[in-house]
Write an enzyme that holds these catalytic residues in place. Structure first.
Site, PDB file in Angstrom:
ATOM      1  N   GLU A  17       0.840  -1.212   0.000  1.00 50.14           N
ATOM      2  CA  GLU A  17       0.000   0.000   0.000  1.00 50.14           C
ATOM      3  C   GLU A  17       0.868   1.251   0.000  1.00 50.14           C
ATOM      4  O   GLU A  17       1.887   1.308   0.699  1.00 50.14           O
ATOM      5  CB  GLU A  17      -0.883  -0.031   1.254  1.00 50.14           C
ATOM      6  CG  GLU A  17      -2.244   0.568   1.040  1.00 50.14           C
ATOM      7  CD  GLU A  17      -3.096  -0.237   0.062  1.00 50.14           C
ATOM      8  OE1 GLU A  17      -3.184   0.184  -1.101  1.00 50.14           O
ATOM      9  OE2 GLU A  17      -3.669  -1.267   0.460  1.00 50.14           O
ATOM     10  N   ASP A  20       2.786   2.357  -4.918  1.00 55.25           N
ATOM     11  CA  ASP A  20       2.696   2.553  -6.374  1.00 55.25           C
ATOM     12  C   ASP A  20       3.430   3.815  -6.834  1.00 55.25           C
ATOM     13  O   ASP A  20       4.208   3.773  -7.773  1.00 55.25           O
ATOM     14  CB  ASP A  20       1.228   2.543  -6.860  1.00 55.25           C
ATOM     15  CG  ASP A  20       0.313   3.517  -6.135  1.00 55.25           C
ATOM     16  OD1 ASP A  20       0.744   4.113  -5.118  1.00 55.25           O
ATOM     17  OD2 ASP A  20      -0.837   3.689  -6.586  1.00 55.25           O
ATOM     18  N   ALA A 109     -15.278   3.420  -1.389  1.00 51.35           N
ATOM     19  CA  ALA A 109     -14.999   2.549  -0.235  1.00 51.35           C
ATOM     20  C   ALA A 109     -13.583   1.983  -0.263  1.00 51.35           C
ATOM     21  O   ALA A 109     -13.244   1.131   0.541  1.00 51.35           O
ATOM     22  CB  ALA A 109     -16.007   1.414  -0.183  1.00 51.35           C
ATOM     23  N   LEU A 111     -12.479   0.214  -2.730  1.00 58.97           N
ATOM     24  CA  LEU A 111     -12.542  -1.049  -3.471  1.00 58.97           C
ATOM     25  C   LEU A 111     -12.499  -0.793  -4.975  1.00 58.97           C
ATOM     26  O   LEU A 111     -12.733  -1.684  -5.782  1.00 58.97           O
ATOM     27  CB  LEU A 111     -13.805  -1.829  -3.081  1.00 58.97           C
ATOM     28  CG  LEU A 111     -13.934  -2.097  -1.576  1.00 58.97           C
ATOM     29  CD1 LEU A 111     -15.219  -2.854  -1.279  1.00 58.97           C
ATOM     30  CD2 LEU A 111     -12.724  -2.885  -1.072  1.00 58.97           C
ATOM     31  N   SER A 113     -14.228   1.391  -7.205  1.00 61.69           N
ATOM     32  CA  SER A 113     -15.380   1.514  -8.103  1.00 61.69           C
ATOM     33  C   SER A 113     -14.991   2.311  -9.342  1.00 61.69           C
ATOM     34  O   SER A 113     -15.523   2.076 -10.424  1.00 61.69           O
ATOM     35  CB  SER A 113     -16.544   2.199  -7.381  1.00 61.69           C
ATOM     36  OG  SER A 113     -16.265   3.555  -7.110  1.00 61.69           O
ATOM     37  N   SER A 114     -14.049   3.244  -9.191  1.00 64.74           N
ATOM     38  CA  SER A 114     -13.684   4.108 -10.333  1.00 64.74           C
ATOM     39  C   SER A 114     -13.014   3.291 -11.441  1.00 64.74           C
ATOM     40  O   SER A 114     -13.419   3.375 -12.605  1.00 64.74           O
ATOM     41  CB  SER A 114     -12.810   5.272  -9.878  1.00 64.74           C
ATOM     42  OG  SER A 114     -11.629   4.838  -9.252  1.00 64.74           O
ATOM     43  N   ASP A 161      -5.161  -0.011  -9.727  1.00 58.88           N
ATOM     44  CA  ASP A 161      -6.560  -0.448  -9.792  1.00 58.88           C
ATOM     45  C   ASP A 161      -6.919  -0.945 -11.185  1.00 58.88           C
ATOM     46  O   ASP A 161      -7.618  -1.951 -11.349  1.00 58.88           O
ATOM     47  CB  ASP A 161      -7.494   0.711  -9.430  1.00 58.88           C
ATOM     48  CG  ASP A 161      -7.161   1.336  -8.095  1.00 58.88           C
ATOM     49  OD1 ASP A 161      -6.437   0.688  -7.309  1.00 58.88           O
ATOM     50  OD2 ASP A 161      -7.629   2.460  -7.840  1.00 58.88           O
ATOM     51  N   TYR A 214      -3.592  12.268   1.135  1.00 53.64           N
ATOM     52  CA  TYR A 214      -2.942  11.471   0.086  1.00 53.64           C
ATOM     53  C   TYR A 214      -1.853  12.286  -0.609  1.00 53.64           C
ATOM     54  O   TYR A 214      -0.720  11.820  -0.792  1.00 53.64           O
ATOM     55  CB  TYR A 214      -4.001  11.012  -0.921  1.00 53.64           C
ATOM     56  CG  TYR A 214      -3.475  10.134  -2.034  1.00 53.64           C
ATOM     57  CD1 TYR A 214      -3.372   8.761  -1.864  1.00 53.64           C
ATOM     58  CD2 TYR A 214      -3.081  10.678  -3.253  1.00 53.64           C
ATOM     59  CE1 TYR A 214      -2.901   7.946  -2.877  1.00 53.64           C
ATOM     60  CE2 TYR A 214      -2.606   9.874  -4.273  1.00 53.64           C
ATOM     61  CZ  TYR A 214      -2.520   8.508  -4.085  1.00 53.64           C
ATOM     62  OH  TYR A 214      -2.056   7.712  -5.094  1.00 53.64           O
TER      63      TYR A 214
END
Ligand code: ADP
Ligand code: MG
Length: 372
Positions: A17, A20, A109, A111, A113-114, A161, A214
């Protein structure tokens, strides 16, 4: 007019995590949750998008061409427009079309979605235009989707992702090396070992595009690399981390760098553990990753810490936050027969802490983007 349907999954990052953008290593896998798209060609230059989750948008191919961050399509429809824009700028002729989408990935969330949405749209376009969905074709689509999100939407993402959604497969994780953006499939046969991953969406929402924590972490990692005189923290070793402590602002950069250096090591150890069927070892690595993200990288929030700790206390082999942090979801590696107990324990702990009831998904590594 031809109509094409496609699906692309969300993902969880098993481990690796905030590596990247540090030219490091990550190990995501595709979820059974994802976005379904039906794309129908039109004879004119209009683009009509409807999302079961977000509403409707309509415009023209020229509106989309006008660009994202600098104008053009804003908001959620920018994720769709960005994909058409990126594929158009890669030389493909995009027709006017109607796009209907619906997702089972919770939005925001952690996970992804984008990327699920982007890759579903890109796969449908590939189906319509006859673009290959072989390995190189999938990597090209992942790259276009990454451009859509970074350049069109303006959300700082590293491509993890999109590679997970395009290259994921049942019983496999994807080992991504961001030093050269290479991606290799790694077997992850959890079901055969009687194991699963419990994903817990804490309901606490992150906001990547807004920057905030971030963007700060990215800047702190760059500062750490600069202080060490290296291009990225991928090149740093444990001894470099110690050296940083003496530099200005040393205690923060030391901790940030220590997370990145140790997390890259944990990814390699996780690949070795899965290869050897050492599931207890894999669990310990997940737990160590969470501690590093909590104490050194400081991107967890109390709900993430509580979900991970409760899972471990009730029979998970290990647990950690997944995604960018500041909210989002945790994953817990557990024997299938512990899933209900862990779920109930987390619900109880959240109720006790005055937090809303979280949403759980019991998952196995699942298939990547596909037509039909
Ligand atoms: P995550 O990818 O972790 O879910 P992001 O902030 O990266 O979180 O992406 C979430 C955004 O993606 C949403 O706010 C929305 O703009 C867009 N999005 C994702 N799925 C859909 C969908 N089914 N319909 C419309 N927009 C979506
Ligand atoms: Mg996302």
């Amino acid at each position: 007019m031809r109509s094409i349907s496609a699906f692309a999954p969300g993902r969880v990052n098993l481990i690796g995590e905030h590596t990247d953008y540090n030219a490091g290593l990550s190990l995501p896998f595709a979820l059974p949750l994802g976005t379904s798209v039906t794309l129908t060609e039109r004879a004119d230059d209009r683009v009509l998008v409807s999302s079961r989750e977000a509403g409707a948008w309509s415009g023209t191919l020229a509106d989309i061409e006008a660009g994202g961050v600098a104008g053009g399509v804003a908001g959620w429809a920018g994720y769709v427009a960005g994909v058409l824009w990126a594929l158009g700028s890669a030389g493909h002729r995009i027709p006017g079309c109607e796009i209907e989408l619906a997702s089972t990935v919770p939005l925001g969330a952690g996970l992804s979605s984008s990327a699920s949405l982007e890759c579903a749209v890109a796969t449908a376009v590939a189906g319509l235009l006859g673009l290959p969905l072989d390995d190189p074709g999938r990597r090209a689509l992942a790259a276009a989707c990454t451009r859509a999100e970074t350049e069109y939407v303006g959300a700082p993402t590293g491509g993890l992702d999109q590679l997970a959604a395009m290259l994921g497969a049942e019983g496999e994780a994807v080992l991504i090396d961001f030093a050269d953006h290479s991606a290799h499939r790694v077997p992850l046969h959890l079901a055969e070992a009687g194991l699963a991953i419990l994903v817990t969406d804490t309901g606490v929402r992150h906001e990547l595009a807004a920057g905030g924590g971030y963007a700060d972490r990215r800047a702190e990692c760059e500062a750490a690399a600069q202080a060490l005189g290296i291009a990225s923290l991928r090149e740093a070793a444990a001894a470099d981390v110690t050296r940083l402590a003496a530099s200005p602002g040393g205690s923060v950069t030391t901790r940030r760098a220590r997370h990145v250096v140790t997390e890259n090591e944990r990814v390699l150890a996780a690949v070795a553990a899965t290869g050897a069927g050492d599931w207890a070892g894999l669990g310990r690595l997940l737990t160590a990753s969470h501690a590093s993200l909590r104490d050194d990288f400081e991107v967890t929030v109390p709900a993430l810490d509580l979900a991970a700790a409760t899972a471990e206390a009730h029979g998970a082999l290990g647990a950690r936050m997944t995604g960018g942090g500041f909210g989002g979801s945790t994953i817990a590696l557990l024997p299938l027969d512990r899933a209900d107990a862990v779920r109930e324990a987390i619900d109880g702990a959240f109720a006790g802490a005055g937090l809303p009831r979280p949403a759980h998904h019991l998952v196995e590594p699942s298939g990547g983007a596909r037509l039909g």
